[in-house]
Write a protein that holds these residues in place. Structure first.
Motif, mmCIF file in Angstrom:
data_model
loop_
_atom_site.group_PDB
_atom_site.id
_atom_site.type_symbol
_atom_site.label_atom_id
_atom_site.label_comp_id
_atom_site.label_asym_id
_atom_site.label_seq_id
_atom_site.Cartn_x
_atom_site.Cartn_y
_atom_site.Cartn_z
ATOM 1 N N GLU A 290 -13.339 9.050 5.521
ATOM 2 C CA GLU A 290 -13.534 7.785 4.819
ATOM 3 C C GLU A 290 -12.459 7.600 3.747
ATOM 4 N N ASP A 291 -12.093 8.677 3.049
ATOM 5 C CA ASP A 291 -11.033 8.584 2.033
ATOM 6 C C ASP A 291 -9.712 8.152 2.655
ATOM 7 N N ASP A 292 -9.364 8.732 3.808
ATOM 8 C CA ASP A 292 -8.121 8.352 4.483
ATOM 9 C C ASP A 292 -8.176 6.902 4.948
ATOM 10 N N TYR A 293 -9.326 6.474 5.436
ATOM 11 C CA TYR A 293 -9.500 5.097 5.879
ATOM 12 C C TYR A 293 -9.315 4.132 4.697
ATOM 13 N N GLU A 294 -9.940 4.450 3.574
ATOM 14 C CA GLU A 294 -9.808 3.592 2.391
ATOM 15 C C GLU A 294 -8.366 3.549 1.908
ATOM 16 N N ARG B 257 -6.054 0.222 1.522
ATOM 17 C CA ARG B 257 -5.309 -0.101 0.295
ATOM 18 C C ARG B 257 -3.841 -0.348 0.611
ATOM 19 N N ALA B 258 -3.257 0.515 1.436
ATOM 20 C CA ALA B 258 -1.852 0.362 1.799
ATOM 21 C C ALA B 258 -1.631 -0.955 2.545
ATOM 22 N N ARG B 259 -2.547 -1.294 3.413
ATOM 23 C CA ARG B 259 -2.425 -2.556 4.152
ATOM 24 C C ARG B 259 -2.489 -3.746 3.205
ATOM 25 N N ARG B 260 -3.438 -3.715 2.259
ATOM 26 C CA ARG B 260 -3.549 -4.815 1.294
ATOM 27 C C ARG B 260 -2.272 -4.932 0.471
ATOM 28 N N GLU B 261 -1.705 -3.800 0.054
ATOM 29 C CA GLU B 261 -0.466 -3.827 -0.725
ATOM 30 C C GLU B 261 0.682 -4.403 0.093
#
Length: 99
Positions: free
Chosen positions: A45-49, A53-57
């Protein structure tokens, strides 16, 4: 790093506890195949989040660049009839779609 060869669903099911522990504690993704064309990746789940975040950035950077290009006069103002057209023009997937 993902396992070298994708696991079939039955094999992944039989090893699910181990695979989840590897994903959560070792941050090791596992590719699971349903067929030659249908694959999924098991990650923590941490890697997914972190990926979200990277996608949103990245998407925010695309939008910021489009605004900057407009401000420099390199991009004209466009009116969109719907959200999908806006995202397509920016080269982004519509929220909820695969990229």
């Amino acid at each position: 790093m993902a396992t070298t060869d994708p696991l079939g669903i039955a094999e992944a099911r039989s090893q699910l506890g181990t695979l989840v522990a590897r994903a959560v504690h070792g941050h090791q993704p596992t590719t699971i195949r349903r067929s030659t064309t249908e694959r999924a990746v098991l990650i923590s789940e941490d890697d997914y989040e972190e990926l979200l975040r990277a996608r949103r950035e990245l998407e925010a950077g695309h939008v910021a660049e489009a605004i900057a290009a407009h401000d420099r006069g390199e991009r004209e103002t466009v009116t969109y009839d719907d959200r999908a057209a806006l995202y397509a023009d920016l080269g982004l997937p519509t929220p909820g779609e695969r990229s």
